[in-house]
Design a protein around this motif. Structure first.
Motif, PDB file in Angstrom:
ATOM      1  N   CYS A  51       3.016   7.047  -3.208  1.00 42.41           N
ATOM      2  CA  CYS A  51       4.706   7.218  -3.732  1.00 42.41           C
ATOM      3  C   CYS A  51       4.396   8.774  -4.373  1.00 42.41           C
ATOM      4  O   CYS A  51       6.108   9.377  -3.473  1.00 42.41           O
ATOM      5  CB  CYS A  51       4.197   7.223  -5.471  1.00 42.41           C
ATOM      6  SG  CYS A  51       5.968   6.851  -7.044  1.00 42.41           S
ATOM      7  N   ARG A  52       3.999   9.139  -4.097  1.00 41.40           N
ATOM      8  CA  ARG A  52       4.185  11.067  -3.514  1.00 41.40           C
ATOM      9  C   ARG A  52       4.296  11.214  -2.384  1.00 41.40           C
ATOM     10  O   ARG A  52       4.914  12.527  -2.330  1.00 41.40           O
ATOM     11  CB  ARG A  52       2.917  11.767  -3.538  1.00 41.40           C
ATOM     12  CG  ARG A  52       2.447  12.911  -4.733  1.00 41.40           C
ATOM     13  CD  ARG A  52       1.602  12.854  -4.675  1.00 41.40           C
ATOM     14  NE  ARG A  52       0.928  11.933  -6.110  1.00 41.40           N
ATOM     15  CZ  ARG A  52      -0.325  11.655  -6.326  1.00 41.40           C
ATOM     16  NH1 ARG A  52      -1.028  11.935  -5.327  1.00 41.40           N
ATOM     17  NH2 ARG A  52      -0.345  10.847  -7.419  1.00 41.40           N
ATOM     18  N   GLN A  75       9.422  -1.211   8.188  1.00 35.18           N
ATOM     19  CA  GLN A  75       9.004  -0.126   7.226  1.00 35.18           C
ATOM     20  C   GLN A  75       7.916   0.409   7.304  1.00 35.18           C
ATOM     21  O   GLN A  75       7.322   1.062   6.490  1.00 35.18           O
ATOM     22  CB  GLN A  75       9.217  -1.275   5.687  1.00 35.18           C
ATOM     23  CG  GLN A  75      10.166  -1.647   5.885  1.00 35.18           C
ATOM     24  CD  GLN A  75      11.847  -0.545   5.549  1.00 35.18           C
ATOM     25  OE1 GLN A  75      11.432   0.497   4.823  1.00 35.18           O
ATOM     26  NE2 GLN A  75      12.686  -1.371   5.763  1.00 35.18           N
ATOM     27  N   VAL A  76       6.540  -0.459   7.596  1.00 39.24           N
ATOM     28  CA  VAL A  76       5.225  -0.697   7.368  1.00 39.24           C
ATOM     29  C   VAL A  76       4.827   0.655   8.743  1.00 39.24           C
ATOM     30  O   VAL A  76       5.133   0.289   9.663  1.00 39.24           O
ATOM     31  CB  VAL A  76       4.714  -1.428   7.248  1.00 39.24           C
ATOM     32  CG1 VAL A  76       3.026  -1.187   7.228  1.00 39.24           C
ATOM     33  CG2 VAL A  76       4.621  -2.387   6.051  1.00 39.24           C
ATOM     34  N   GLY A  77       4.352   1.904   8.228  1.00 35.84           N
ATOM     35  CA  GLY A  77       4.655   2.635   9.268  1.00 35.84           C
ATOM     36  C   GLY A  77       5.089   4.055   9.326  1.00 35.84           C
ATOM     37  O   GLY A  77       4.764   5.005  10.019  1.00 35.84           O
ATOM     38  N   TRP A  78       6.510   3.876   8.201  1.00 36.27           N
ATOM     39  CA  TRP A  78       6.923   4.829   8.032  1.00 36.27           C
ATOM     40  C   TRP A  78       6.156   6.048   7.326  1.00 36.27           C
ATOM     41  O   TRP A  78       5.833   5.788   5.991  1.00 36.27           O
ATOM     42  CB  TRP A  78       7.911   4.615   6.732  1.00 36.27           C
ATOM     43  CG  TRP A  78       9.271   5.633   7.053  1.00 36.27           C
ATOM     44  CD1 TRP A  78       9.597   6.669   8.249  1.00 36.27           C
ATOM     45  CD2 TRP A  78       9.096   6.114   5.143  1.00 36.27           C
ATOM     46  NE1 TRP A  78      10.745   7.823   6.387  1.00 36.27           N
ATOM     47  CE2 TRP A  78      10.179   7.071   5.633  1.00 36.27           C
ATOM     48  CE3 TRP A  78       8.672   5.434   3.634  1.00 36.27           C
ATOM     49  CZ2 TRP A  78      10.258   7.851   4.540  1.00 36.27           C
ATOM     50  CZ3 TRP A  78       9.310   6.381   3.193  1.00 36.27           C
ATOM     51  CH2 TRP A  78      10.131   7.467   3.198  1.00 36.27           C
ATOM     52  N   ARG A  79       6.267   7.053   7.706  1.00 35.99           N
ATOM     53  CA  ARG A  79       5.260   8.241   7.571  1.00 35.99           C
ATOM     54  C   ARG A  79       4.061   7.785   6.831  1.00 35.99           C
ATOM     55  O   ARG A  79       3.515   8.776   6.038  1.00 35.99           O
ATOM     56  CB  ARG A  79       6.625   9.140   6.106  1.00 35.99           C
ATOM     57  CG  ARG A  79       7.066   9.756   6.793  1.00 35.99           C
ATOM     58  CD  ARG A  79       8.483  10.465   6.150  1.00 35.99           C
ATOM     59  NE  ARG A  79       9.737  10.975   6.598  1.00 35.99           N
ATOM     60  CZ  ARG A  79       9.788  12.045   7.841  1.00 35.99           C
ATOM     61  NH1 ARG A  79       8.688  13.502   6.912  1.00 35.99           N
ATOM     62  NH2 ARG A  79      10.731  12.394   7.862  1.00 35.99           N
ATOM     63  N   ASP A  80       2.921   7.315   7.600  1.00 39.54           N
ATOM     64  CA  ASP A  80       2.016   6.732   7.080  1.00 39.54           C
ATOM     65  C   ASP A  80       2.347   6.460   5.366  1.00 39.54           C
ATOM     66  O   ASP A  80       1.635   6.806   5.254  1.00 39.54           O
ATOM     67  CB  ASP A  80       0.926   7.599   7.839  1.00 39.54           C
ATOM     68  CG  ASP A  80       0.716   7.648   9.059  1.00 39.54           C
ATOM     69  OD1 ASP A  80       0.984   6.507   9.593  1.00 39.54           O
ATOM     70  OD2 ASP A  80       0.545   8.532  10.017  1.00 39.54           O
ATOM     71  N   SER A  81       3.166   6.046   4.445  1.00 41.43           N
ATOM     72  CA  SER A  81       3.082   5.715   3.451  1.00 41.43           C
ATOM     73  C   SER A  81       2.697   4.659   2.411  1.00 41.43           C
ATOM     74  O   SER A  81       2.391   4.886   1.480  1.00 41.43           O
ATOM     75  CB  SER A  81       4.334   5.712   2.702  1.00 41.43           C
ATOM     76  OG  SER A  81       5.617   4.926   3.709  1.00 41.43           O
ATOM     77  N   THR A  82       2.090   3.599   3.270  1.00 38.67           N
ATOM     78  CA  THR A  82       1.237   2.855   3.375  1.00 38.67           C
ATOM     79  C   THR A  82       0.215   2.698   3.699  1.00 38.67           C
ATOM     80  O   THR A  82       0.265   1.735   4.865  1.00 38.67           O
ATOM     81  CB  THR A  82       1.896   1.655   2.437  1.00 38.67           C
ATOM     82  OG1 THR A  82       2.885   0.976   3.869  1.00 38.67           O
ATOM     83  CG2 THR A  82       2.891   1.644   1.901  1.00 38.67           C
ATOM     84  N   PRO A  83      -0.775   3.266   3.903  1.00 38.35           N
ATOM     85  CA  PRO A  83      -1.501   2.817   5.277  1.00 38.35           C
ATOM     86  C   PRO A  83      -2.417   1.692   4.471  1.00 38.35           C
ATOM     87  O   PRO A  83      -2.478   1.271   5.904  1.00 38.35           O
ATOM     88  CB  PRO A  83      -3.297   4.294   4.322  1.00 38.35           C
ATOM     89  CG  PRO A  83      -2.421   5.349   3.752  1.00 38.35           C
ATOM     90  CD  PRO A  83      -1.179   4.662   3.183  1.00 38.35           C
ATOM     91  N   ARG A  84      -3.043   0.927   3.307  1.00 36.47           N
ATOM     92  CA  ARG A  84      -3.019  -0.251   3.601  1.00 36.47           C
ATOM     93  C   ARG A  84      -2.871  -1.368   4.578  1.00 36.47           C
ATOM     94  O   ARG A  84      -3.511  -2.350   4.839  1.00 36.47           O
ATOM     95  CB  ARG A  84      -4.262  -0.497   2.802  1.00 36.47           C
ATOM     96  CG  ARG A  84      -5.537   0.477   1.750  1.00 36.47           C
ATOM     97  CD  ARG A  84      -5.739   0.159   0.725  1.00 36.47           C
ATOM     98  NE  ARG A  84      -7.133  -0.453   0.486  1.00 36.47           N
ATOM     99  CZ  ARG A  84      -7.556  -1.195  -0.613  1.00 36.47           C
ATOM    100  NH1 ARG A  84      -6.841  -1.206  -1.704  1.00 36.47           N
ATOM    101  NH2 ARG A  84      -7.670  -3.110  -0.043  1.00 36.47           N
ATOM    102  N   LEU A  85      -1.286  -1.609   3.790  1.00 37.57           N
ATOM    103  CA  LEU A  85      -1.075  -2.413   4.348  1.00 37.57           C
ATOM    104  C   LEU A  85      -0.294  -2.107   5.945  1.00 37.57           C
ATOM    105  O   LEU A  85      -0.350  -3.260   7.497  1.00 37.57           O
ATOM    106  CB  LEU A  85       0.586  -2.600   3.759  1.00 37.57           C
ATOM    107  CG  LEU A  85       0.927  -2.373   2.373  1.00 37.57           C
ATOM    108  CD1 LEU A  85       2.035  -1.835   1.653  1.00 37.57           C
ATOM    109  CD2 LEU A  85       0.137  -3.658   1.526  1.00 37.57           C
ATOM    110  N   GLN A  86      -0.232  -0.760   6.259  1.00 38.37           N
ATOM    111  CA  GLN A  86      -0.519  -0.523   7.711  1.00 38.37           C
ATOM    112  C   GLN A  86      -1.965  -1.224   8.906  1.00 38.37           C
ATOM    113  O   GLN A  86      -1.001  -1.441   9.672  1.00 38.37           O
ATOM    114  CB  GLN A  86      -0.467   1.445   8.344  1.00 38.37           C
ATOM    115  CG  GLN A  86       0.219   1.656   9.057  1.00 38.37           C
ATOM    116  CD  GLN A  86       0.726   2.600   9.329  1.00 38.37           C
ATOM    117  OE1 GLN A  86       0.728   3.202   7.998  1.00 38.37           O
ATOM    118  NE2 GLN A  86       0.681   3.805  10.101  1.00 38.37           N
TER     119      GLN A  86
END
Ligand SMILES: N[C@@H](CCC(=O)N[C@@H](CS)C(=O)NCC(=O)O)C(=O)O
Length: 245
Positions: free
Chosen positions: A123-124, A206-217
């Motif tokens: 979220c940060r 969406q997944v991969g955008w700015r590495d914002s959700t590493p585990r989903l990625q």
């Protein structure tokens, strides 16, 4: 025929919108060949464009506003003479396509929402981008965003789970999608993309955008077929895909 206007939350780094249902509608408009324009709006003025305060909202050439991506695609499908159909003609394939659309919209979507807004470190990262240069705005996005969006995710149910469980759900859902592709190129082994493909691509991009959700990625990276599918859908819609896809 007049112009169609998509009101959406903006994209970034080649992603058409940071909102998965907006990205789906964007892809559908491209595939449909209808003359359209895209207007980016922000959470602060969304009510001016969307009576429910949600995006996507589509302004029809008649001036009518339609909200909700499923209703928007229903509306587009009712237009005669689209460049390409948005879903199959045959009833069973059509029903299956619609179920894929709902699976992306109503199931995978919530895992992504929880990953983006309810994991403090993620979220940060999101708030850092959305809040712009101002530290105060970043903090506001972080606090208000996680509370508002997290509250919706709790109401839906996914937000009540431990994140480990959400990631396990996500992994299971991705395997279902891989099975659904079969021999491909599109869901259900179809030769043409349908609404389910558009929804899935709008979400998985969406997944991969700015590495914002590493585990989903990381879970998605286990399935190159899904990345290839997302790229294929963007290509079919003549829309540039983000670099990480
Ligand atoms: N199921 C709806 C979802 C619409 C929705 O919740 N959109 C989010 C963006 S992804 C939104 O507008 N949120 C407004 C807010 O959080 O205040 C659709 O497919 O259109």
């Amino acid at each position: 025929m007049g112009e169609w206007t998509l009101y959406q939350y903006p994209g970034d780094q080649g992603l058409p919108s940071l909102s998965p249902p907006c990205a789906k509608v964007y892809l559908a408009l491209r595939l449909s060949g209808l003359r359209h324009r895209v207007q980016d709006i922000g959470a602060e003025n969304v009510k001016r464009y969307s009576p429910t305060g949600r995006v996507p909202a589509l302004r029809l050439p008649s001036g009518k506003i339609v909200v909700d991506s499923i209703r928007i695609l229903d509306t587009l499908e009712a237009v005669e003479g689209l460049a390409q159909p948005l879903s199959p003609r045959e009833p069973a394939a059509r029903a299956a396509d619609r179920l894929w659309e709902h699976f992306a919209n109503d199931t995978l979507y919530w895992c992504a929402v929880v990953g983006r807004w309810m994991v403090p470190a993620n979220c940060r990262r999101v708030a850092c981008f959305m809040g712009g240069q101002s530290w105060l705005r970043q903090r506001l996005v972080e606090v208000i965003g996680s509370r508002a969006v997290g509250g919706r995710a709790k109401g839906q149910g996914t937000g009540l789970k431990e994140y480990d469980e959400v990631v396990a759900d996500w992994e299971r859902h991705l395997r279902v999608v891989v099975d659904g592709l079969g021999a491909g190129p599109y869901l259900g082994g179809r030769e043409q993309p349908g609404r389910g493909d558009l929804a899935m691509a709008g979400l998985l991009a969406q997944v991969g955008w700015r590495d914002s959700t590493p585990r989903l990625q990381a879970a998605l990276a286990e399935h190159p077929a899904l990345r290839a599918h997302t790229r294929r859908v963007f290509e079919a819609c003549e829309a540039p895909a983000p670099d990480w896809v």
